[in-house]
Design a protein around this motif. Structure first.
Motif, PDB file in Angstrom:
ATOM      1  N   GLY A 154      27.566  29.547  42.161  1.00 52.78           N
ATOM      2  CA  GLY A 154      27.282  31.275  42.102  1.00 52.78           C
ATOM      3  C   GLY A 154      28.274  31.648  42.973  1.00 52.78           C
ATOM      4  N   ILE A 155      28.689  31.161  44.169  1.00 53.04           N
ATOM      5  CA  ILE A 155      29.531  31.668  45.048  1.00 53.04           C
ATOM      6  C   ILE A 155      31.142  32.054  44.256  1.00 53.04           C
ATOM      7  N   VAL A 156      31.496  31.062  43.424  1.00 55.81           N
ATOM      8  CA  VAL A 156      32.458  31.364  42.505  1.00 55.81           C
ATOM      9  C   VAL A 156      32.344  32.749  41.675  1.00 55.81           C
ATOM     10  N   VAL A 157      31.091  32.990  41.004  1.00 55.49           N
ATOM     11  CA  VAL A 157      30.661  34.034  40.137  1.00 55.49           C
ATOM     12  C   VAL A 157      30.916  35.304  41.250  1.00 55.49           C
ATOM     13  N   ALA A 158      30.169  35.066  42.408  1.00 57.04           N
ATOM     14  CA  ALA A 158      29.942  36.212  43.137  1.00 57.04           C
ATOM     15  C   ALA A 158      31.430  36.463  43.751  1.00 57.04           C
ATOM     16  N   GLY A 159      32.317  35.661  43.956  1.00 55.99           N
ATOM     17  CA  GLY A 159      33.601  35.795  44.427  1.00 55.99           C
ATOM     18  C   GLY A 159      34.133  36.461  43.447  1.00 55.99           C
ATOM     19  N   SER A 160      34.209  35.926  42.042  1.00 58.89           N
ATOM     20  CA  SER A 160      35.151  36.474  41.144  1.00 58.89           C
ATOM     21  C   SER A 160      34.624  38.020  40.832  1.00 58.89           C
ATOM     22  N   GLY A 174      28.833  41.905  32.681  1.00 59.03           N
ATOM     23  CA  GLY A 174      28.275  40.773  31.740  1.00 59.03           C
ATOM     24  C   GLY A 174      29.435  40.110  31.053  1.00 59.03           C
ATOM     25  N   VAL A 175      30.537  40.764  30.529  1.00 60.71           N
ATOM     26  CA  VAL A 175      31.537  40.313  29.663  1.00 60.71           C
ATOM     27  C   VAL A 175      32.275  39.337  30.812  1.00 60.71           C
ATOM     28  N   THR A 176      32.520  39.915  32.079  1.00 60.56           N
ATOM     29  CA  THR A 176      33.141  39.079  32.935  1.00 60.56           C
ATOM     30  C   THR A 176      32.527  37.873  33.333  1.00 60.56           C
ATOM     31  N   ALA A 177      31.381  38.006  33.755  1.00 67.17           N
ATOM     32  CA  ALA A 177      30.504  36.908  34.102  1.00 67.17           C
ATOM     33  C   ALA A 177      30.485  35.639  33.032  1.00 67.17           C
ATOM     34  N   VAL A 221      39.660  48.426  30.042  1.00 64.58           N
ATOM     35  CA  VAL A 221      40.508  48.039  31.386  1.00 64.58           C
ATOM     36  C   VAL A 221      39.692  46.820  32.129  1.00 64.58           C
ATOM     37  N   THR A 222      38.368  46.856  32.243  1.00 69.67           N
ATOM     38  CA  THR A 222      37.647  45.929  32.769  1.00 69.67           C
ATOM     39  C   THR A 222      37.631  44.656  31.894  1.00 69.67           C
ATOM     40  N   THR A 223      37.860  44.648  30.599  1.00 69.79           N
ATOM     41  CA  THR A 223      38.361  43.343  30.071  1.00 69.79           C
ATOM     42  C   THR A 223      39.303  42.622  30.500  1.00 69.79           C
ATOM     43  N   GLY A 224      40.419  43.616  30.277  1.00 72.41           N
ATOM     44  CA  GLY A 224      41.793  43.293  30.835  1.00 72.41           C
ATOM     45  C   GLY A 224      41.881  42.373  31.953  1.00 72.41           C
ATOM     46  N   ILE A 225      41.246  43.229  33.018  1.00 72.65           N
ATOM     47  CA  ILE A 225      40.970  42.673  34.496  1.00 72.65           C
ATOM     48  C   ILE A 225      40.507  41.385  34.467  1.00 72.65           C
ATOM     49  N   ASP A 226      39.483  41.264  33.704  1.00 76.00           N
ATOM     50  CA  ASP A 226      38.812  40.115  33.524  1.00 76.00           C
ATOM     51  C   ASP A 226      39.671  38.877  33.264  1.00 76.00           C
ATOM     52  N   LEU A 227      40.386  39.041  32.329  1.00 75.83           N
ATOM     53  CA  LEU A 227      41.489  37.873  31.722  1.00 75.83           C
ATOM     54  C   LEU A 227      42.251  37.656  33.061  1.00 75.83           C
ATOM     55  N   PHE A 228      42.764  38.617  33.828  1.00 76.70           N
ATOM     56  CA  PHE A 228      43.579  38.387  35.253  1.00 76.70           C
ATOM     57  C   PHE A 228      42.904  37.656  36.064  1.00 76.70           C
ATOM     58  N   ILE A 229      41.532  37.882  36.379  1.00 77.76           N
ATOM     59  CA  ILE A 229      40.809  37.430  37.238  1.00 77.76           C
ATOM     60  C   ILE A 229      40.615  35.970  37.105  1.00 77.76           C
ATOM     61  N   VAL A 230      40.088  35.667  35.694  1.00 73.56           N
ATOM     62  CA  VAL A 230      39.986  34.201  35.252  1.00 73.56           C
ATOM     63  C   VAL A 230      41.056  33.297  35.729  1.00 73.56           C
ATOM     64  N   PHE A 231      42.249  33.761  35.310  1.00 74.35           N
ATOM     65  CA  PHE A 231      43.464  33.014  35.340  1.00 74.35           C
ATOM     66  C   PHE A 231      43.810  32.906  36.753  1.00 74.35           C
ATOM     67  N   PHE A 232      43.917  34.082  37.465  1.00 75.58           N
ATOM     68  CA  PHE A 232      44.650  33.811  38.789  1.00 75.58           C
ATOM     69  C   PHE A 232      43.471  33.784  40.044  1.00 75.58           C
ATOM     70  N   PHE A 233      42.262  33.829  39.848  1.00 80.85           N
ATOM     71  CA  PHE A 233      41.404  33.765  40.771  1.00 80.85           C
ATOM     72  C   PHE A 233      40.268  32.646  40.771  1.00 80.85           C
ATOM     73  N   THR A 234      39.463  32.775  39.551  1.00 82.28           N
ATOM     74  CA  THR A 234      38.568  31.759  39.291  1.00 82.28           C
ATOM     75  C   THR A 234      39.004  30.404  39.207  1.00 82.28           C
TER      76      THR A 234
END
Lengths: 404, 586
Positions: free
Chosen positions: B400-406, B442-445, B511-524
């Motif tokens: 959950g920490i990963v989810v919260a952080g992301s 929801g999409v991001t999570a 916009v947020t979907t695009g950001i999600d992609l970025f977050i998953v690859f470069f953060f999560t």
């Protein structure tokens, strides 16, 4: 995987927490074996019933279209406290305002301190008149505090035309998208039917319950199509993965597809729950704070209904449909015949020799060629080291060993 | 195995890249000094009006140039309110959307909806515009053509009633208006704030007719020039320029408004050769025009001129030679030819807008309601985020920490993006936009779910955790990318098809979907990789979300100490082989 992995029973000492809750534990460990494909007639029947009810509701009751579609004026008047007679009071204010033809105005309360007045589409002069009348009945309320929305009658019909255009364009594009993703018309048809199901059922619910259908609702619906499509894509992706060389597996296409659905079931439930939770928050905030009026509630409701329908249709409609279509193809018919033959022989052999079934003696390998490669989860797969084809396999150790 | 392909970049490098992007975004925010997204009118109060162009007389759809001209004119009208941050945009091929914050809807509808913003005002002073830099020497007359004066076509009834008696200001203003020699050189003090709303000036016609400019008005006028905006208020004086920008005028309050003009035609009167513009007034207009001309006819030039002002521009400033009380006047002059006469007539008749518009929709939101909507949206967001985090912690325990952080990382990037979009392209966050961002939680999570489930699948297949994090990623990233692509595509389509405010929903969702992609690859993914190296997660400690019991594997298998390569229970002897293998993989 989950079906054959040597799962330790929930009796392990560290697991008392999980063993208590059956469903949650199943969810957590992905131990599902629901017969999605086999009982398709039941699911179809449910869906057809839902669709019929929906169509009937739309035909009989019709949609409760918002003023954006029908044209009209809506005034929101702040009041200090809504009382029992507030509505009738406001109604008489409206009728006495001198604006003609407003006796049919709908006056409703929104929350505790505002009143919503909906009338026919007024002219700008009439708006000023009514606005002043409405402001005048409550002390300290000026004309500017009475917010209003005015939609001309012709504009409403333009919006409707545009909405229908949007819907059609979107459906066509979604169809193209599906076709591009799957490059397989059977998958595309199944996915499209599932989408149509979601759309009809959601719209049907709107007609049945009488929720107001606004442009925000429509946008919500269209978003659902994207969402539901994505859900279907993920399920089909797994189905494709599990059935890529089905003719070399010891099971029918339908069985493999069913295993695939059970594998993604947890993900599907999780996805739906995580998607629904924020939407639920939207809906609640829209109802509690805005009195169920406005884009928060409209979007929230449409998304909520559609997401649930979408999750259901991906699992219970799209995949069984696709399996059914696929099973009709000649190679699948042949495959089933082979399996049946194999099963007969195996049965016969069991009767002759009671010793452990050895793979090298399995006549199926002779018929179908190379050793099965991806059949690690076939329910009737003979256990043998060669089956792994060098791939890592689940650790199948005894409990005694595991406890080390 | 697959791990090889995915570790081109170390997790630290990826996190570094992520950090760099975030820092860049916030540096850009600091440079533009904008820290909050622009809010839409539904969140801060304001009025949105949609105007639909009527078909031309011949039934054809209005041309794009005419629409653009109309848009510019309406923009000027709205700007004359001096409210700032208003926007007038073309929507589709025949709609114009006007958004103005904090203005009463009625006033605005009148302002933009009417085709004509025509007014007749007295001229008190005129001068060359410094902007035009035209050393023309032709004195005090207005645009040359129309300055010949308005001639009475009706019965020149000289008996202008008592109003003439109210002419006492004329003596006072005549000299003041004519010559104020110090004006051009006077040290221009900061101009006073001109009133932007009606109400403080003379209310009735007589008051306006007898109005005289104050010294302050003259001073302000001297320092004013055509390139400055000036409020166009009915009962206040107006600084205006001629159409060609050559002259500037100090004008009195509106004497007669364009609504009183019933007709205007261009034509050549019988037995004459030059073009004239015929002007007809309704009853009120005729009466007022009569009084005004009666008064003006007694004045010296240029005080005997009245200006026809259209959207803040003097389109004509005819001199009045005699009182006109018949309700019908004629503008003639040296420069009036067929073309200018027709244009002037049309302007008088329709105002400046080349097309007639219908008010299709009006939406007013009071600042109070806007604030309520904003609060509701923010609460919905907080509750949605809270529920998602709660579920993640219950279901994935430590993960959950990963989810919260992301999600926090996504929020940080989203905020910056929305702020910068507001600065760069004028994107304004509205209520459907907030809804879009909430749905995107929801999409991001979900991307994290896809990834986690893949890791767990790999672990169930007997791989070590460290290996599973990499191989699970290889398998999950395709799904995540595809899911986001579907979502992005539908957001784009929705954005193009959506009408009005619901566009905001599609926009933020995209916009947020695009950001999600970025977050998953470069953060999560880098974060999970790093966490997998810790003892808590890497050894599947309790509550880490990787508890081997829950995944149906042995702890040894999870930590990679033993793997049953040959399947079934036969895997006892190759511990050494396994650890060698494992070190290679990680």
């Amino acid at each position: 995987m989950s079906t054959t992995a040597a799962t330790p029973g929930p009796q392990a000492s560290e697991q008392e927490k999980a063993s208590g809750s059956g469903f949650f534990h199943k969810l957590y460990t992905s131990q599902f074996a629901i017969d999605f494909v086999g009982r398709r007639r039941l699911w179809y029947a449910i869906s057809i019933a839902l669709i019929l009810i929906s169509l009937l509701a739309v035909a009989v009751r019709g949609l409760n279209l918002g003023i954006e579609f029908t044209g009209g004026s809506v005034f929101t008047v702040p009041v200090s406290q809504v009382g029992d007679d507030t509505v009738s009071q406001v109604r008489s204010t409206v009728i006495d305002s001198g604006v003609p033809d407003v006796s049919g105005a709908q006056v409703t309360t929104v929350g505790d301190n505002s009143i919503r007045v909906q009338t026919r589409s007024l002219s700008t002069e009439e708006v000023v008149q009514l606005r002043q009348a409405l402001a005048g009945q409550e002390e300290g309320v000026t004309s500017d505090d009475v917010t209003y929305q005015l939609i001309g009658p012709s504009w409403g019909s333009q919006i409707t035309v545009k909405a229908i255009q949007a819907l059609v364009v979107f459906l066509v594009l979604v169809g193209v998208m599906i076709w591009i993703f799957f490059r397989n018309w059977r998958m595309s048809v199944s996915a499209l039917l599932a989408l149509a199901h979601d759309l009809i059922v959601t719209v049907g619910l709107y007609a049945l319950i009488g929720f107001t259908f606004t442009p925000a609702t429509l946008i919500g619906l269209l978003t659902i199509l994207g969402y539901s499509l994505y859900d279907t894509v993920v399920v089909f992706d797994k189905v494709r993965e599990k059935t890529v060389n089905i003719t070399k597996q010891n099971r029918t296409f339908s069985d493999a597809a069913n295993t695939a659905i059970n594998d993604v079931l947890v993900r599907s439930i999780n996805t739906t729950l995580l998607g629904v939770l924020p939407v639920l928050a939207l809906l609640i905030a829209g109802v509690v704070f805005m009195g169920g009026d406005g884009p928060l509630a409209d979007l929230g409701l449409a998304l909520l209904l559609g997401m649930v329908a979408g999750a259901y249709s991906s699992l219970f409609i799209a995949t069984p449909l696709f399996s059914q279509l696929r099973e009709r193809q000649p190679d699948m018919v042949k495959h089933r015949a082979n399996l049946a033959k194999r099963a007969r022989r195996a049965k016969a052999r069991v009767q002759i020799a009671t010793t452990e079934v050895d793979e090298t003696a399995d006549p199926a390998t002779v018929i179908t060629g190379p050793v099965p490669v991806t059949s690690e989860e076939g329910p009737d797969r003979p256990l043998g080291s060669k089956n792994s084809a060098g791939r890592a396999q689940p650790a199948r150790t005894t409990r005694a060993q595991r406890k080390k | 195995m697959a791990a090889r392909n995915t570790t081109h970049f170390s997790p630290w490098k990826r996190l570094g890249a992520f950090g760099l992007v975030v820092v860049l975004l916030y540096v850009m925010m600091a440079l533009t000094d904008s820290w909050t997204p622009r809010l839409g009118l539904d969140l801060r109060g304001g009025t949105t009006i949609t105007l639909t162009a009527r078909n031309d007389a011949d039934g054809s759809t209005p041309s794009q140039e005419n629409m653009e001209t109309a848009r510019t004119i309406i923009q000027n009208r709205v700007d004359s309110l001096g409210v700032g941050e208003s926007s007038v945009t073309l929507q589709g091929d025949r709609q114009i959307e006007v958004s103005v914050p904090n203005v009463s809807g009625d006033e605005l509808v009148d302002l933009v909806g009417t085709t004509a913003r025509l007014a007749f005002r007295n001229v008190y002073y005129m001068d060359y515009s410094a902007v035009a830099q035209q050393p023309a020497s032709d004195g005090q007359s207005g645009t040359e053509g129309e300055s010949d004066g308005a001639q009475d076509t009706g019965s020149a009834d000289e008996s202008a009633p008592s109003d003439q008696g109210s002419g006492e200001p004329s003596s006072a203003q005549s000299p003041a208006g004519r010559v104020l020699p110090e004006l051009p050189t006077s040290p221009s003090p900061a101009p006073t704030e001109r009133p932007t709303a009606a109400g403080s000036g003379p209310a009735d016609f007589e008051g306006r007719l007898n109005w005289t400019p104050s010294q302050q008005d003259y001073t302000d006028f001297a320092s004013w020039d055509c390139d400055q905006a000036t409020p166009d208020v009915e009962d206040q004086p107006l600084f205006a320029c001629s159409e060609d920008g050559q002259y500037k005028y100090l004008l009195g309050p509106v004497l007669i408004s364009g609504e009183n003009v019933t007709d205007a035609t261009a034509g050549v009167p019988q037995n004459e050769v030059s073009w004239v513009v015929n002007l007809d007034f309704d009853e009120t207009g005729a009466d007022e025009f009569g009084q005004a001309t009666t008064y003006l006819a007694t004045q010296q030039s240029p005080l005997n001129e009245f200006a026809i002002v259209l959207d803040g521009e003097v389109i004509s400033a005819p001199q009045v030679s005699e009182a006109i009380v018949s309700g019908s006047a004629q503008i003639s002059g040296g420069n009036i030819n067929q073309e200018t006469a027709t244009t002037l007539a049309n302007q008088l008749k329709y105002g400046a807008l080349p097309i007639a518009f219908d008010v299709s929709s009006v939406n007013t939101v009071s600042p109070t309601l806007g604030g309520d909507q904003l609060t509701a949206g923010l609460i919905a967001g907080a509750v949605g985020l809270g529920l998602v985090l709660l579920y993640s912690f219950v279901y994935y325990r430590g993960l959950g920490i990963v989810v919260a952080g992301s999600l926090i990382a996504a929020a940080v990037v989203t905020w910056a993006t929305l702020v910068l979009l507001g600065t760069a392209v004028g994107f304004a966050m509205n209520l459907p936009g907030i809804a879009g961002a909430i749905v995107a939680i929801g999409v991001t999570a979900d991307s994290f779910i896809v990834y986690f489930e893949r890791i767990r699948d790999e672990i169930r297949d007997g791989y070590s955790l460290r290996h599973s994090i990499q191989s699970g990623w290889t398998k999950a990233r395709g799904t995540i990318a595809m899911a986001d692509a579907v979502q992005l595509l539908s957001a784009v389509v929705l954005f193009i098809l959506a009408m009005g405010t619901v566009k905001g929903f599609a926009f933020t969702l995209g916009v947020t979907t695009g950001i999600d992609l970025f977050i998953v690859f470069f953060f999560t993914h880098p974060l999970v990789t790093l966490l997998g190296r810790t003892a808590f997660f890497g050894q599947g400690k309790r509550f880490s979300g990787f508890e081997p019991e829950h995944l149906g594997v042995s702890r040894a298998s999870l930590t990679g100490l033993r793997r049953a390569r040959g399947g079934a229970p036969a895997a006892t002897g190759d511990d050494g082989d396994r650890s060698a293998d494992d070190s290679k993989e990680s």
